[in-house]
Design a protein around this motif. Structure first.
Motif, mmCIF file in Angstrom:
data_model
loop_
_atom_site.group_PDB
_atom_site.id
_atom_site.type_symbol
_atom_site.label_atom_id
_atom_site.label_comp_id
_atom_site.label_asym_id
_atom_site.label_seq_id
_atom_site.Cartn_x
_atom_site.Cartn_y
_atom_site.Cartn_z
ATOM 1 N N HIS A 260 6.177 0.862 5.331
ATOM 2 C CA HIS A 260 6.166 1.447 3.988
ATOM 3 C C HIS A 260 7.248 2.517 3.844
ATOM 4 O O HIS A 260 7.889 2.632 2.807
ATOM 5 C CB HIS A 260 4.811 2.053 3.658
ATOM 6 N N HIS B 117 2.825 -7.807 -5.117
ATOM 7 C CA HIS B 117 2.600 -8.697 -3.974
ATOM 8 C C HIS B 117 2.330 -10.130 -4.411
ATOM 9 O O HIS B 117 2.597 -11.068 -3.664
ATOM 10 C CB HIS B 117 1.435 -8.190 -3.123
ATOM 11 N N HIS C 116 2.124 -2.358 -8.092
ATOM 12 C CA HIS C 116 2.481 -2.805 -6.746
ATOM 13 C C HIS C 116 1.437 -3.810 -6.245
ATOM 14 O O HIS C 116 1.795 -4.895 -5.785
ATOM 15 C CB HIS C 116 2.551 -1.568 -5.833
ATOM 16 N N GLU C 117 0.170 -3.429 -6.361
ATOM 17 C CA GLU C 117 -0.890 -4.258 -5.783
ATOM 18 C C GLU C 117 -1.239 -5.458 -6.667
ATOM 19 O O GLU C 117 -1.447 -6.556 -6.176
ATOM 20 C CB GLU C 117 -2.155 -3.428 -5.522
ATOM 21 N N MET D 212 0.842 -1.192 0.000
ATOM 22 C CA MET D 212 0.000 0.000 0.000
ATOM 23 C C MET D 212 0.882 1.248 0.000
ATOM 24 O O MET D 212 1.877 1.306 0.681
ATOM 25 C CB MET D 212 -0.884 0.018 1.239
ATOM 26 N N GLU E 172 6.902 -5.066 1.301
ATOM 27 C CA GLU E 172 6.514 -3.822 0.626
ATOM 28 C C GLU E 172 7.570 -3.410 -0.399
ATOM 29 O O GLU E 172 7.242 -2.923 -1.481
ATOM 30 C CB GLU E 172 6.293 -2.700 1.645
#
Ligand code: ZN
Length: 682
Positions: free
Chosen positions: A541, A461, A456-457, A1, A484
């Protein structure tokens, strides 16, 4: 995130003005609601809510009620005195008859606003206990000055206002008591030194580790998320889990959540979604973590529904050992137009996996079910309120992600609020090196920032795999930062790939530079605005961002890839060779995936401790001073819209109205009136 953006948002949404409950247009919307301490509170629009069917609106309504019903749980998880403190302060705030304009009372008001922002006495981001600016004497006098019946929901049996004052004064004022909510500092007992309430009095880190080590079956390919939904306490010298469930810990709040979920199930969009909701209900009834996994699988496989939600004990950042989850909820619906972008990325997931710079033995042969969508948040609650992420990727269990995939979302109406509230605030002028950097940021910043979140999402991951037999918790306290960093690097590496332009996601081979510059500037310098002088970086993060930026800076130093240049005594980030920055991102990605895949604790520790934690005090002081002059709040939180059920004479819901006019204070006081059923001490 990821969290903050500051660049101009280019896509404007046009609202229909004929509907009396239509979404207000961007230019007519007042994004900024309140400002105090280091926080600005924003409101966000919920575009297209009015286009949902009545049944969908009703579903959203019930789910928002289920979301708000869990509010108290998080307060109690964050510290055992948080509910007592919040209720005491609210009672004083609402009933104080003395001078409300006095400095002390103003300071108390600010402190209460900070308690709402942090869901307790610790800063939501730094996790340090914040210091009140009013005196102990004022605190005591203010409590004594109000009618004791206003403290009815605060006082324990036999407790008087005076003993309440004696109990709370050290908790609020003594800097040595609960100094940190979640302590990540190396070399001390992380459980004993954390101020949160996931573990009972006197429980030590070795005891917790031993307790869960004997519970874990190393040969179980589908392990439950041990300890996720319980408080571990010592009773008569024996450790026991007090499970969060109906009939267990937090039962009164969970009963309310279930009440609203049961209503939601009656208006589900389809049978699959109904099954998802009912499985969640049965998990809340039993606390059984196998049922939770069942729910997670059903949830991740429900891709057809337009309305979706997170509701439960979900993220484990608040537990220094990364096992116990804080309660949170987000209710949302799909942003159909923007989702096309992420669908392109997802449908090419295997290509990205195959072509990454990672060693083939750590890659997934088959990247499964990487679903991605852009959503419109309808409510934020629990650990997503008032501060909220702008992207979510769930579920967290590694084996579910490997076998069933994960659901990944970008919350575009929240980034819209960030972007719109930041227009022309002087930040880019102060911190960016050149007009060219600002131009490219203005042109592509919003697009590439959203795209980096998507990558990223959606891909980051979900990429890579653990080697057989590797404990998913092997990296312990370094696990979150490494995870992260892995996701961020995957996104950074690919945002500059020609494939992205080929797929039509970015318009040209220059646009990615906006994100590279933003990321390096943020990681090397500007995120330090969120750290107090003399402090290290703690939050996962932020650690990840500095880790990446500082590593790339150092490894590229010999070739002058990235520079910290001085002009008029001010430091700037200058990127001299964008292509080499990309190569370095790729190298670090390979390195970090190897650490993750092999469970290399020492490797993780070395990287994090070398690059991610320590702050250059001189640069830090300079950044803080420059930032201070801009008079901006480094943190943002949100107020939610208000949903009202419109009913006919027979009580049947005929519409759900949405309004945006509730302010921060009124909203929190209302939530405390309407959604507060837990005892002050649990
Ligand atoms: Zn992430």
């Amino acid at each position: 995130m990821k969290k903050l953006t500051f660049i101009f948002m280019t896509s404007l949404l046009i609202a229909c003005s004929s509907n009396k409950n239509a979404t207000p247009a961007i230019e007519d919307f007042n994004y900024s609601v309140d400002k105090f301490a280091d926080v600005e509170i924003l409101r966000y629009r919920v575009p297209d809510f009015e286009t949902l069917s009545l049944q969908q609106k009703e579903l959203v309504y019930y789910l928002t009620e289920a979301a708000l019903a869990g509010r108290d749980i998080l307060y109690d998880q964050n510290n055992k005195y948080n509910l007592t403190i919040r209720r005491t302060l609210e009672a004083v705030y609402q009933n104080y008859k003395g001078d409300r304009n006095s400095t002390d009372f103003q300071h108390l008001t600010t402190y209460l606003k900070r308690v709402w922002m942090g869901n307790g006495i610790h800063h939501h981001y730094s996790e340090d206990k914040f210091t009140p600016e009013f005196t102990q004497q004022f605190f005591a006098e203010a409590i004594r000055s109000i009618d004791a019946k206003n403290l009815e929901n605060v006082l324990q049996p036999g407790q008087t206002p005076d003993s309440l004052i004696a109990q709370l004064t050290p908790v609020i004022f003594d800097p040595a008591l609960y100094p940190k909510r979640t302590n990540q500092e190396h070399g001390v007992d992380l459980i004993l030194t954390s101020g949160n309430n996931y573990y009972g009095q006197g429980v030590t880190q070795p005891e917790v580790e031993a307790f869960y080590a004997q519970m874990k079956d190393p040969n179980d390919p589908r392990p439950i998320s041990y300890g996720l939904n319980s408080k571990l306490v010592k009773e008569n010298g024996k450790l026991i889990e007090k499970t969060y469930r109906i009939g267990g810990l937090y039962s009164p709040a969970i009963e309310k959540i279930v009440f609203w979920l049961e209503k939601a199930a009656t208006v589900a969009e389809n049978d699959k979604q109904k099954d998802v909701i009912n499985t969640l209900i049965s998990y809340y009834r039993t606390g059984n973590l196998r049922t939770y996994d069942e729910y997670s699988i059903k949830w991740v496989e429900d891709l057809a529904s337009q309305i979706d939600f997170v509701n439960g004990f979900t993220e484990t950042y608040g537990d220094p050992l990364g096992m116990k989850a804080s309660w949170e909820s987000i209710v949302n619906f799909k942003n159909v137009e923007a989702t096309k972008r992420t669908e392109i990325i997802s449908s090419n997931a295997q290509w990205f996996e195959n072509n990454s710079p990672v060693d083939p033995q750590y890659k997934k042969d088959k990247v499964k079910g990487v679903s991605a969508k852009v959503i419109t948040a309808a409510i934020l609650a629990g650990d997503c309120y008032p501060a909220t992420p702008i992207g979510v990727n769930l579920p967290n269990a590694n084996w579910i992600r490997a076998e069933h995939g994960s659901k990944s979302v970008t919350i575009e109406n929240i980034t819209e609020a960030y972007d719109q509230a930041s227009l022309g605030n002087g930040f880019a002028e102060e911190f960016m090196w050149s007009d060219a950097d600002r131009e490219i940021a203005k042109e592509y910043g919003s697009l590439t920032d959203n795209l980096h979140t998507d990558l990223h999402e959606c891909l980051g991951h979900g990429s890579g795999k653990l080697l057989p037999g590797v404990d998913p918790d092997a990296l312990k306290a370094y696990g979150s930062t490494i995870e992260e960093a892995r996701a961020d690097l995957f996104g950074l590496y690919y945002i500059a790939d020609p494939k992205i332009v080929e797929l039509g996601i970015l318009p040209n081979n220059e646009a990615y530079k906006a994100e590279y510059y933003r990321f390096m500037m943020n990681g090397l310098m500007t995120q330090l605005t969120r750290i107090q002088p003399g402090k290290n970086i703690e939050e996962a993060h932020m650690r990840n961002r500095q880790l990446i930026a500082a590593w790339v800076y150092e490894k590229g130093k010999a070739e002058n890839v990235v520079e910290l240049k001085k002009r008029d005594g001010k430091t700037y980030v200058v990127i001299n060779d964008y292509a080499k920055v990309r190569t370095l991102f790729g190298k670090l990605l390979a390195e970090i995936q190897k650490i993750k895949s092999t469970g290399d604790f020492e490797g993780a520790k070395t990287l994090v401790e070398t690059y991610a934690v320590k702050v250059d005090p001189k640069l830090h002081a300079e950044v803080l001073q420059r930032y201070k002059k801009l008079n901006l709040a480094p943190y943002r939180g949100f107020v939610n819209p208000v949903y009202t059920a419109i009913k006919d004479a027979s009580g049947k819901i005929t519409d759900i109205h949405i309004s945006y006019d509730e302010n921060y204070v009124d909203q929190n006081l209302r939530y405390s009136r309407e959604y507060s059923v837990l005892p002050s001490i649990n």
